[in-house]
Design an enzyme around this catalytic site. Structure first.
Site, short mmCIF file in Angstrom:
data_model
loop_
_atom_site.label_atom_id
_atom_site.label_comp_id
_atom_site.label_asym_id
_atom_site.label_seq_id
_atom_site.Cartn_x
_atom_site.Cartn_y
_atom_site.Cartn_z
N HIS A 91 -0.55 3.84 -2.91
CA HIS A 91 0.91 3.87 -2.95
C HIS A 91 1.55 2.50 -2.70
O HIS A 91 2.74 2.41 -2.41
CB HIS A 91 1.46 4.88 -1.93
CG HIS A 91 1.09 6.28 -2.24
ND1 HIS A 91 1.24 6.85 -3.48
CD2 HIS A 91 0.54 7.25 -1.46
CE1 HIS A 91 0.82 8.10 -3.45
NE2 HIS A 91 0.38 8.36 -2.25
N ILE A 98 6.35 -0.51 -2.11
CA ILE A 98 5.75 0.65 -1.44
C ILE A 98 6.39 1.92 -1.98
O ILE A 98 7.62 2.06 -1.96
CB ILE A 98 5.98 0.57 0.09
CG1 ILE A 98 5.46 -0.76 0.65
CG2 ILE A 98 5.34 1.77 0.79
CD1 ILE A 98 5.96 -1.07 2.05
N CYS A 99 5.57 2.83 -2.43
CA CYS A 99 6.06 4.14 -2.90
C CYS A 99 5.99 5.10 -1.72
O CYS A 99 4.95 5.71 -1.45
CB CYS A 99 5.20 4.62 -4.08
SG CYS A 99 5.74 6.20 -4.75
N LEU A 100 7.09 5.18 -0.98
CA LEU A 100 7.18 6.03 0.20
C LEU A 100 8.60 6.58 0.26
O LEU A 100 9.56 5.81 0.33
CB LEU A 100 6.85 5.22 1.47
CG LEU A 100 6.89 5.95 2.80
CD1 LEU A 100 5.82 7.06 2.85
CD2 LEU A 100 6.68 4.97 3.95
#
EC number: 2.3.2.23
Length: 161
Positions: A91, A98-100
């Protein structure tokens, strides 16, 4: 070190300044485990050292997060990226994005820099393999010219990594 994906900088509002000063004092008194704030005179950009948690794939690895606060923080989420080199994680893109979900769609003004850091460390700690997202090369190529991760329409479909 600065990032090419820095948001346009408007001065912090009084609310944002007060909130960040309060968070900074709290951080200095009780920093989250595994993190160190690199002290500067810039309240609008924090650089935070991240140390991988013991017993995880990232144990003792050290990375740096750059946190840029918008004018209307905490009503608007900060931009959070990893500085180069970003950790290998499903992620986290090689450009540090950041894929959050808490950094975007699920942001709440109740969140703090400490809670963001703990979420990122938890995300790192739960990973079972060190690898880039499958679309890393395409995504990074599309982010040339300083595109912010906040301009991305993220698709949050995988919470098992």
């Amino acid at each position: 070190m600065t990032s090419s994906s820095a948001p346009s900088r408007k001065a912090l509002s009084k609310i944002a300044t007060n909130r960040l000063q309060k968070e900074l004092v709290e951080w200095q008194m009780n920093p989250p485990t595994g993190f160190k704030h690199k002290v500067t005179d810039n309240l609008q950009r924090w650089v935070i050292e991240v140390i991988g948690a013991p017993g995880t794939l990232y144990a003792n690895d050290t990375y740096q997060l750059q946190v840029d606060f918008p004018e209307h923080y905490p009503m608007e989420s900060p931009q959070v990226i990893f500085l180069h080199p970003a950790p290998l994680h499903p992620h986290i893109y090689s450009n540090g994005h950041i894929c959050l979900d808490i950094l975007y769609d699920s942001w709440s003004p109740a969140m703090t820099v400490s809670s963001i850091c703990i979420s990122i460390l938890s995300m790192l700690s739960s990973s079972t393999e060190k690898q880039r997202p499958p679309d890393n090369d395409r995504y990074v190529k599309n982010c040339k010219n300083g595109r912010s991760p906040k301009e991305t329409r993220w698709w949050f479909h995988d919470d098992k990594v």
